[in-house]
Write a protein that holds these residues in place. Structure first.
Motif, PDB file in Angstrom:
ATOM      1  N   PHE A  44      22.649 -18.108 -78.506  1.00  9.30           N
ATOM      2  CA  PHE A  44      21.456 -18.253 -77.664  1.00  9.30           C
ATOM      3  C   PHE A  44      20.259 -18.781 -78.457  1.00  9.30           C
ATOM      4  N   SER A  45      20.192 -18.462 -79.750  1.00  5.57           N
ATOM      5  CA  SER A  45      19.032 -18.895 -80.541  1.00  5.57           C
ATOM      6  C   SER A  45      19.120 -20.351 -80.979  1.00  5.57           C
ATOM      7  N   LYS A  46      20.290 -20.981 -80.863  1.00  9.88           N
ATOM      8  CA  LYS A  46      20.448 -22.349 -81.359  1.00  9.88           C
ATOM      9  C   LYS A  46      19.554 -23.350 -80.619  1.00  9.88           C
ATOM     10  N   LYS A  47      19.054 -22.961 -79.446  1.00  8.26           N
ATOM     11  CA  LYS A  47      18.186 -23.850 -78.680  1.00  8.26           C
ATOM     12  C   LYS A  47      16.706 -23.684 -79.029  1.00  8.26           C
ATOM     13  N   ASN A 287      16.095 -16.926 -88.120  1.00  7.24           N
ATOM     14  CA  ASN A 287      15.394 -15.641 -88.208  1.00  7.24           C
ATOM     15  C   ASN A 287      15.738 -14.727 -87.036  1.00  7.24           C
ATOM     16  N   LEU A 288      15.772 -15.277 -85.836  1.00  7.28           N
ATOM     17  CA  LEU A 288      16.099 -14.472 -84.659  1.00  7.28           C
ATOM     18  C   LEU A 288      17.541 -13.972 -84.724  1.00  7.28           C
ATOM     19  N   THR A 289      18.440 -14.833 -85.138  1.00  6.71           N
ATOM     20  CA  THR A 289      19.846 -14.440 -85.242  1.00  6.71           C
ATOM     21  C   THR A 289      20.013 -13.304 -86.236  1.00  6.71           C
ATOM     22  N   ARG A 290      19.357 -13.430 -87.381  1.00  9.78           N
ATOM     23  CA  ARG A 290      19.491 -12.403 -88.418  1.00  9.78           C
ATOM     24  C   ARG A 290      18.883 -11.074 -87.976  1.00  9.78           C
ATOM     25  N   ALA A 291      17.706 -11.115 -87.368  1.00  9.31           N
ATOM     26  CA  ALA A 291      17.043  -9.878 -86.952  1.00  9.31           C
ATOM     27  C   ALA A 291      17.875  -9.126 -85.914  1.00  9.31           C
ATOM     28  N   ILE A 292      18.383  -9.840 -84.935  1.00  6.53           N
ATOM     29  CA  ILE A 292      19.188  -9.189 -83.892  1.00  6.53           C
ATOM     30  C   ILE A 292      20.508  -8.691 -84.462  1.00  6.53           C
ATOM     31  N   SER A 293      21.101  -9.445 -85.352  1.00  2.77           N
ATOM     32  CA  SER A 293      22.349  -9.014 -85.972  1.00  2.77           C
ATOM     33  C   SER A 293      22.157  -7.728 -86.775  1.00  2.77           C
ATOM     34  N   GLU A 294      21.021  -7.602 -87.451  1.00  2.00           N
ATOM     35  CA  GLU A 294      20.776  -6.412 -88.262  1.00  2.00           C
ATOM     36  C   GLU A 294      20.509  -5.176 -87.405  1.00  2.00           C
ATOM     37  N   VAL A 295      19.668  -5.289 -86.361  1.00  2.00           N
ATOM     38  CA  VAL A 295      19.417  -4.107 -85.531  1.00  2.00           C
ATOM     39  C   VAL A 295      20.658  -3.726 -84.734  1.00  2.00           C
ATOM     40  N   SER A 296      21.580  -4.663 -84.576  1.00  2.00           N
ATOM     41  CA  SER A 296      22.813  -4.365 -83.844  1.00  2.00           C
ATOM     42  C   SER A 296      23.819  -3.586 -84.686  1.00  2.00           C
ATOM     43  N   LYS A 297      23.490  -3.326 -85.947  1.00  2.00           N
ATOM     44  CA  LYS A 297      24.391  -2.539 -86.790  1.00  2.00           C
ATOM     45  C   LYS A 297      24.326  -1.056 -86.463  1.00  2.00           C
ATOM     46  N   THR A 298      23.312  -0.630 -85.710  1.00  2.00           N
ATOM     47  CA  THR A 298      23.239   0.760 -85.287  1.00  2.00           C
ATOM     48  C   THR A 298      23.685   0.872 -83.833  1.00  2.00           C
ATOM     49  N   ASN A 299      24.185   2.046 -83.470  1.00  2.00           N
ATOM     50  CA  ASN A 299      24.600   2.302 -82.098  1.00  2.00           C
ATOM     51  C   ASN A 299      23.415   2.767 -81.263  1.00  2.00           C
TER      52      ASN A 299
END
Length: 447
Positions: A44-47, A287-299
């Motif tokens: 989604f962030s690629k755009k 930056n958006l991809t990395r931030a969302i990927s990191e917060v998604s490491k928690t349940n």
């Protein structure tokens, strides 16, 4: 013979547990959105236009982060602080043993809260680790009827929020037994244990907040002092004072407790450059991809319990490296920026309004008790990112939940293919507003 009976009993009960766990897993895996919608922020962030400039709201983070250190006394009235004691009663309240709590529990909590001392200490401090803000001075839970869907574990109503390590706090007063203290963070307040924070001198406070701040951008990395002693783990949403840098690391200031456990000792230590950013992050695809990927490491964690995140803390932490301070609860987050009402619109009107006005990764959709982040469309359907507990179901008049319990990308009709899906409780039916957080020139102002 006795041992044989024990083995048989364990087999029977263990078999049931395995069967139930397998059934829950299979139900979750059948949710169409989780199979069909890409579960990757990069899609989604690629755009996103990587050349976007900073927004005005991205220049005001420190003012909001440190505003509680500029208080001389609590701004909240005592009656407002005591809301939980006026809300929760023995009727319908259960403890950790799933038995009803009696009046003596509430009486003991109120007595220990020591509200006569409210606003008498008024000290500035820092948290030493990730900690829970509790609405009563206790680690014990208050649950609603565990037999009801969406109640019982893990919904502890005494959990208000969590605060990251080395975050600024304002300390109002201690409990009567001095095991607890009532504190304010920049976004919430509650009870914390006295050994979980340190008190600063004015010179220490001024030094800390006048430094440039580094934002943590990587989840779960151990941070040590210069002697190799563990301090805390990194979390998105955490910021630390910058001191210096070399080729591979940043030097930052962290807080430890003195020998008596209450006053602060400020020390310098090093952290790898890849886990923090010295600059405010622009809204780029990477930056958006990395931030969302990191917060998604928690349940999913109700109120941040177990060092996890709920819907609003997920968004709050995700936006911190971008220099955007968000309030803590879903209602307040839905009031940041340009607000567009979706109330009284039918489904098609809501979809049309969102598609025409929403900015990907900068627009929050709000329903009572829940917030989601608009990220764009997939096969012409609106897609959102959110940390969600589950999908509401109803069979023969009895409510249920299909538990998801983690951050996901979904449509606004997630679960619609489920046989007992409740359409009236779905996201599309219940969202009442949308707000573009970058569209106003001033940040959210705490009242």
């Amino acid at each position: 013979m006795k041992n044989l009976w024990i083995v048989l009993i364990l087999f029977l009960f263990g078999g049931c547990a395995l069967h139930d766990a397998k059934k829950s897993f299979l139900e979750s895996s059948k949710i169409a959105d989780l199979e069909r919608i890409p579960q990757d922020a990069a899609y989604f962030s690629k755009k996103i236009d990587d050349n976007a400039s900073l927004y005005e709201i991205q220049k005001n983070y420190n003012n909001m982060h440190f505003h509680i250190w500029n208080m001389q006394q609590p701004k909240e009235k005592l009656e407002s602080i005591k809301w939980a004691f006026n809300t929760y009663r023995p009727s319908g309240s259960y403890g950790e043993n799933l038995q009803k709590l009696d009046q003596s529990f509430f009486d003991a909590m109120l007595q220990n809260a020591n509200f006569d001392a409210y606003g008498t200490l008024n000290a500035k401090g820092l948290t030493l680790r990730e900690l829970n803000l509790r609405v009563f001075p206790t680690v014990r839970p208050l649950l609603r009827d565990p037999s009801l869907a969406g109640e019982g574990f893990p919904f502890d109503y005494l959990q208000n929020s969590t605060v990251h390590a080395n975050a600024p706090i304002f300390i109002s007063h201690y409990s009567k037994n001095r095991e607890w203290a009532y504190v304010f963070a920049s976004f919430a307040s509650g009870w914390v244990r006295a050994h979980e924070f340190v008190i600063l001198e004015d010179t220490q406070k001024d030094f800390w907040q006048n430094r440039a701040q580094l934002a943590i951008i990587k989840e779960g990395e151990a941070i040590y002092d210069m002697d190799g002693n563990f301090l805390f783990s990194s979390k998105i949403g955490m910021v630390l004072p910058y001191v210096a840098q070399d080729e591979t690391s940043y030097t930052v200031t962290v807080a430890k407790a003195d020998v008596n456990g209450q006053k602060a000792i400020l020390i310098d230590t090093k952290i790898p450059k890849e886990i923090a950013t010295k600059e405010i992050l622009p809204f780029s695809a990477d930056n958006l991809t990395r931030a969302i990927s990191e917060v998604s490491k928690t349940n999913y964690g109700w109120g941040g319990m177990y060092e996890q995140r709920d819907c609003s803390s997920t968004l709050r932490d995700m936006f911190t490296p971008f220099g955007i301070w968000l309030p803590r609860n879903s209602y307040q987050q839905g009031r940041v920026g340009k607000i567009i009402s979706l109330k009284d619109l039918d489904d098609e009107q809501k979809i049309k309004t969102i598609k025409e006005n929403a900015v990907p990764f900068q627009t929050i959709l709000y329903k009572k008790g829940h917030v989601v982040l608009y990220v764009g469309t997939y096969e012409d359907e609106i897609v959102v990112f959110h940390n969600v507990w589950g999908i509401k179901t109803k069979q023969d008049g009895i409510e249920g939940r299909i538990v998801i319990g983690k951050p996901i990308f979904s449509t606004l009709k997630i679960g619609k293919e489920q046989p007992y899906y409740v359409e009236e409780a779905g996201l599309l039916k219940t969202i009442s507003s949308m707000n573009i957080i970058t569209s106003r020139n001033e940040a959210f102002t705490k009242k």
